[in-house]
Design an enzyme around this catalytic site. Structure first.
Site, mmCIF file in Angstrom:
data_model
loop_
_atom_site.group_PDB
_atom_site.id
_atom_site.type_symbol
_atom_site.label_atom_id
_atom_site.label_comp_id
_atom_site.label_asym_id
_atom_site.label_seq_id
_atom_site.Cartn_x
_atom_site.Cartn_y
_atom_site.Cartn_z
ATOM 1 N N HIS A 157 0.824 -1.220 0.000
ATOM 2 C CA HIS A 157 0.000 0.000 0.000
ATOM 3 C C HIS A 157 0.855 1.265 0.000
ATOM 4 O O HIS A 157 0.420 2.306 0.493
ATOM 5 C CB HIS A 157 -0.945 0.020 1.213
ATOM 6 C CG HIS A 157 -1.714 -1.245 1.410
ATOM 7 N ND1 HIS A 157 -2.918 -1.469 0.816
ATOM 8 C CD2 HIS A 157 -1.446 -2.370 2.133
ATOM 9 C CE1 HIS A 157 -3.371 -2.663 1.168
ATOM 10 N NE2 HIS A 157 -2.486 -3.233 1.951
ATOM 11 N N SER A 278 14.432 20.524 -18.327
ATOM 12 C CA SER A 278 13.220 21.228 -18.698
ATOM 13 C C SER A 278 13.604 22.423 -19.546
ATOM 14 O O SER A 278 14.660 23.023 -19.350
ATOM 15 C CB SER A 278 12.499 21.696 -17.431
ATOM 16 O OG SER A 278 11.670 22.799 -17.716
ATOM 17 N N LYS A 284 15.618 21.215 -13.066
ATOM 18 C CA LYS A 284 14.919 19.937 -13.190
ATOM 19 C C LYS A 284 15.812 18.822 -13.732
ATOM 20 O O LYS A 284 16.582 19.037 -14.662
ATOM 21 C CB LYS A 284 13.702 20.085 -14.123
ATOM 22 C CG LYS A 284 12.544 20.864 -13.554
ATOM 23 C CD LYS A 284 11.927 20.245 -12.313
ATOM 24 C CE LYS A 284 11.144 18.995 -12.553
ATOM 25 N NZ LYS A 284 9.928 19.140 -13.306
ATOM 26 N N GLU A 291 9.225 7.465 -17.146
ATOM 27 C CA GLU A 291 7.819 7.799 -17.365
ATOM 28 C C GLU A 291 7.315 7.237 -18.691
ATOM 29 O O GLU A 291 6.213 6.684 -18.783
ATOM 30 C CB GLU A 291 7.633 9.314 -17.371
ATOM 31 C CG GLU A 291 7.874 9.962 -16.025
ATOM 32 C CD GLU A 291 7.966 11.477 -16.160
ATOM 33 O OE1 GLU A 291 6.932 12.132 -16.056
ATOM 34 O OE2 GLU A 291 9.098 11.991 -16.400
#
Lengths: 467, 467, 467, 467
Positions: A157, A278, A284, A291
């Site tokens: 969880h 970025s 960043k 992803e």
């Protein structure tokens, strides 16, 4: 696929938009080598069975070899007016050897020809994918090797549950990809079937020898039924199902890479070579690759649904809807291979942060289960012990303690006089992990043995190019 | 999409396989005009708001115009080392005007830029699709016009149920595509929103004017929330849902074209320009186009599932998984447009076979319901009348009669003394159809009125290029 | 649905396994009130149009009312030997009033009857769902209200990007559900159509008045085409598409609840009333509800694919495959309502941790973009400023500084002599957020205005029970 | 973890809507026997390993046996306040034997317990399904047996292509289901794995013996990794993929049953016991069962997508999203079993119409390919022969001849002086079929051999209850 062949039966040409709609050349060009290979076997059989003149057969073979060489040399360009790869091969052959090229289509239909091409293509790609899977598992084994002594929180969880060795966590992915490998091998066996000789659907009236072509092509079996041979897409559906489970695994791993490299977790750092920045935010460092690995699952599930939908409710035997199999399959193969290209170097380039992992393993009462177990060992039924420890956790949280170890001895004595403080000391993360000694558990020896067996299994797998 | 921009933050270059994996140039090149259009509006706003020097703004605008002209003239080729269309525009701009090109990215992020490009692209394509839908409905109206007096069996469960006018059948598809049109218009309104000015996710510290760019771009609304603006894919999901229902309609129509042109039905013949032959069977005239139209449904359902899967469970705001939206959307747009290109000429080229349709309408007791109704009109509850007629059908089938009309008068008198034979004569297909006079029913005047209203609605729709 | 009605046409009874296979009673019982409501309108029309005797009509109406009362009182049990809800109503009616019950089926088919039931059911549920959506948005507005001054890191790629107000983040979900609401309203209009009077597919030969029943039932429109009326499932597909986008939003929100309540984030705590423990680990407080909310997306996507698959390639008009619509729709309605039941109290019960959020907003150079912007304001093209700041970030990271503010003045002077340290002081999270003043941005006034407009919009929506 | 276990950790009770949302009792009750069986093995191991007192172990075993008997006798009702089947077993056990019941949970977590239950359930159902598949193949073999001498048109693109034996057509489905069977066997082997002993995720600190429980339960393997053991759903995904391919086959067969029983085909008649009527049209005999068989594909594809979506992107190990696996799986098992219940009797009850099939085989130039082949045998390249015959077909169609045989000798002599009319006579359907003598082709001996091999393979499969 019956192609867009037009006999003298038709009085008018195909409508321009229909020709575009039906054309498959933009995606089936990649089948060229498989198509030529299949034709070479077919013409050899026609010659052996004396169905066509030996001389014509030889000239066709030479012409086909020439086409293959032209293609390998990159000098053969697809011609859009020949609407698919098969017409391109036929057309080029006719340019090379003239009207005799027409003999090649004797005792063969576009239906069994295309079916064969796809089998050859899939077996070729399936073998390559298996080898890549092995590389991926090798990189997981290497990660496990270097993280045997790294303790981290095991999660359920997304909450810390019990401490585990990090190697144990990597090996869980090893198990998933190992299952993928065995499923791929089962699939390979089932895909390894020759449809050549089925003709349009019913066989052919020529004295052909399908067993001979099957053997020439190195295929394991012949279809049992010619109607089935030209309209079977099961091995493609099964492959898409295979790939869907595979990308589920990839997406789970990718999710963890994204989570673990977040500022909040900081368990790992992705290599610069696998991170991006970025256009606007100079600070960043984004896990774009991870992803995108996670997102690729959508594409594969989509292709699976696509072909299932296409096949649903089609009467026997071949219907043109089935032409829709190709793009779904080709993109799946490309995607799986791209994933397998990038995952091993990405995993090898990870930086692990053991202190941070250790710290996380200590926090938040991850030894509570073991405390309850310890109490239970005194003869208290587990359910009651569990409830008692739950109360202690609540007292700690309400009093601001982050772990049992933080509780001062006098407070502890008041809260839990029956539980010696010494028990707590024995419940440090590494001890907890090592107390779990089942063969599949997270104890030191257990994990070492798991890694050993996994590596041994990997080492006996064939390397690339040998499947 | 944050692109693969790399600031000074990174010590190492991107791994080759990562660069390939992340590159979108092979599919996003088609956004060039939208990207330039968006940048032109952005730079106009930067100039008006005095955020960048007026001179630089003018040179950027001119440079962008040049790029657009180069692209329109077909002399601008994508460069793979610039990994996406946006970097290509930036890179080319820098070649054209030098370092000042860097001003263009002021007060804008790749995130709001890409989001804008997709909105502009979708509105452009949505308008074109609406116009094509209108063409399709026109061709259905034309088919209905010429088949108002053609009686055919209406089917349920692929069994003849009751006679209908063929025009009524075509208009049922008219109704489906009419719904598609209205759903597309609703979607259009919702997609007509500008994200420009949202920056990476939070807005920008510059005194920008998002309302001004919105107006320049002719968009109807501005997003309410910048986090949402860069991470919203709802309008793409809704479009994929739209397309999925649309292809369901297409697949149903295509299925009927395949069935009706079969040797067993022979209700219609497809034009030679929309049929194909077989490479091996010279007699074949195959409905390839209709089959492929039917099969295209799989592809669209797949793309819908693909993007739903990608979006599931993503935290705010932008994540690279979302880059996977493009190929799914682009292929959906292409597929829908290809379908809409081919359906109108295909329908116009159909040959209808009225005698065969009429004959089929007579057969197999399709007047049984009306006989039961007739009996019910004498005061018998319908359920009992229904059962009585069912028995008569069974008697006929067992005795080899194909219709009530075939039963000799004396046999009929014996089987059904209470049912005058004259009733049967009144139950011919055309009469049955004309007895159904509800506004949506198959009676002559009903169908004429349906067609009239449909045509009137079509005539007030905007033509191509005006949405 | 033609039901399993058997006329005298059949010599043998239905095979037992076929009867089970075809039975729909286990799921269609919930349509009882809609079925009775539709029948009441139908019988009123039959009476008014003098198609059946007035006395019979009245007795049927009274019988139907009795059935409805029995059902509401919970004393009407489904009887399995009557295979669906419609046969149950018919059977019970016959028990109540005898053979006259047979008149009810006059001028109506099971096909238009079932189609009507589903429309009535969906409109009823759609209204309830709209009201629940409003409640959900209310709870998001309340969360936004209490978090206007809470600063948190805005994320892209799950990496801190720029500081945002937490209210801004909640309002992003507000925007998503607002779109869901407007899409639902568009759907409602399209679903609000009466098929009653279409008969089996072609209308009926009786002088019925479909406009009258439509009005009695309070439906907005009549179908244009009776074939379409009985075979249209578009409004169900559109609803499933609606629900799929809705659960994407839910899954994103749920993912953030899981992440934010993790030990690593600690941004929020879920209420005890919405958390669960572990059977074995006493310390666990698991976000089960949030996880299950996230997982429910699978179920809805599945139902969407299910009905799309069913409808693909079906010829006109009704086919029994369509019976498969019901379970997919019913479970979707139930799931959406369960989600909407639980989300508002769950959100109201969240504990927010502002210090932790503030701290996270400061960390990791989330002011880097603004520093680059600040440099750009001195006339440096943004691209160069971006690169310069990226280098500074790397220097900090390599030297162990977690933020620019940590860098000692003398080191900063050496690294970046052209950048006054004072600039850094001005780049604190709250300042950064407030500098973003576009209407949709994260600045204080912007967010306040967004919340105000959202609340005003919510306040004018109809409350539960009034749609 | 399906349970809603709450330790002393929680200060407040679960919110009512949360309890409902999380409850799984309405669907997991069917796992009772598997749960008890697993617990019996677990307690036997606890006793043998001396982890709990022998007396307690014996009383637990007896209590569990009592529960099983109560359940088998139908006197054990699920109690909703115990939210799942596991809590029901635990609660009932405590009622029966008191506090000692608490010992049962020693060294076991809900995670490995539930994982085991699902494995036991699936293996039980998988075995039953395999036996039913065998029955289905038996009925196809029987159909093939009686249709070896029935000639029918073989179709491609739903157009007659070449004559085939009907037995050959049935055996094509035999091949599909044979592949299904082998895939199911491969799956069975992979599903045959015990997770018991994995605890929550990491193993347990007790000296348990997972190999012992595995053996007691008759499972073939133990998981290699405990994290994987509790979070693996591959065998469920693979089963859903299996079922999806299976229902594709079913939908194809069902489509042909619908087509073939249409008035236009009239190849077969479905038995009355597998047909239904219409509530309004007394003449209708509808293939409802076949339609519903076709439509069930949607449901299964949906369940597959559902679980793939659920699993996508979940971090290790157990997450509550996974609870969503159950309903998808249970409905898939039920649906597959219902299909397999009904198909064999339905197929056995078919009436075949050989004259109609023969007539259809003759029509429409289905001997054209063989005529081209015959010409090619004279040394003409096939491509040219194909074109020549295509022209002849067009001449026939334009002149109104339905087959070559109808063309008068003098006309033929004029059209095709080089083609002896005698060739045409040799090209009757049966001759054409018999000319195809490859092992998988449609010739008399080929089909006989295929049937023989298929039957031999079937005969060596285990019967129901023995897998």
């Amino acid at each position: 696929m019956s192609g867009i062949a037009r006999s003298g039966r038709f009085a008018r040409a195909l409508h321009e938009s229909a020709a575009t709609f039906l054309s498959s050349l933009r995606f089936d060009w990649r089948l060229l080598q498989d198509d030529v290979k299949g034709s070479l076997a077919h013409v050899a059989m026609l010659k052996k069975s004396r169905i066509i003149p030996a001389g014509a057969a030889e000239r066709i073979s030479q012409g086909l070899q020439t086409i293959l060489h032209e293609w390998e040399a990159g000098v053969l360009a697809p011609r859009p007016d020949w609407e698919d790869v098969h017409m391109n091969v036929e057309g080029r052959l006719q340019e090379l050897i003239g009207e005799e090229a027409g003999y090649l289509h004797t005792a063969r239909s576009r239906n069994d020809q295309v079916a064969l091409d796809m089998h050859l293509y899939m077996l070729r790609q399936g073998g390559a994918i298996a080898a890549q899977c092995r590389e991926l598992m090798m990189s997981l084994a290497a990660l496990a090797q270097r993280t045997q002594e790294v303790i981290m929180p095991g999660y359920t969880h997304l909450q810390p549950a019990q401490p585990v060795r990090m190697a144990h966590h990597w090996l869980a992915y090893g198990s998933m990809f190992q299952r993928d490998y065995t499923r791929l091998m089962d699939w390979f066996e089932r895909a390894n079937v020759s449809p050549l000789g089925a003709g349009a659907l019913a066989g052919t009236p020529y004295p052909t020898d399908p067993e001979y072509t099957r053997e020439l092509l190195g295929l394991a079996h012949l279809y049992h039924n010619s109607l089935d041979a030209v309209s079977d897409r099961d091995y493609l559906l099964e492959f898409l199902g295979w790939a869907s489970i595979f990308v589920v695994h990839v997406s789970r791993l990718a999710e963890e890479l994204v989570l673990w490299s977040s500022r909040e977790f900081q368990f790992i750092a992705l290599g610069d070579a696998f991170s991006t920045g970025s256009s606007i935010m100079p600070q960043k460092k984004n896990p774009d690759v991870a992803e995108l690995l996670r997102g690729k699952s959508g594409r594969i599930f989509g292709h699976l649904i696509s072909l299932l939908t296409v096949m649903k409710g089609l009467p026997l035997a071949y219907n043109s809807d089935m032409q829709e199999d190709k793009e779904a399959i080709f993109d799946t193969v490309d995607t799986v291979q791209a994933i397998l290209d990038i995952l091993p170097p990405l995993l090898s380039d990870l930086t692990i942060n053991p202190p941070r992992l250790q710290e996380a393993a200590v926090a938040q009462f991850s030894n509570a289960t073991d405390l309850a177990d310890r109490i239970a060992q005194e003869g208290v039924p587990f359910r009651q012990a569990h409830h008692r420890v739950g109360e202690l956790v609540r007292l700690c949280v309400e009093s601001g303690y982050q772990s049992f170890a933080e509780v001062p001895a006098e407070v502890w004595a008041q809260w839990a006089p029956a539980i010696p403080a010494a028990w707590i000391d024995e419940l440090a993360p590494q001890q907890l992990a090592d107390a779990r000694q089942q063969s599949f558990a997270t104890g030191k020896d257990s994990v070492a043995r798991q890694l050993e067996e996994f590596t041994a299994w990997l080492n006996q797998l064939p390397e690339a190019g040998t499947v």
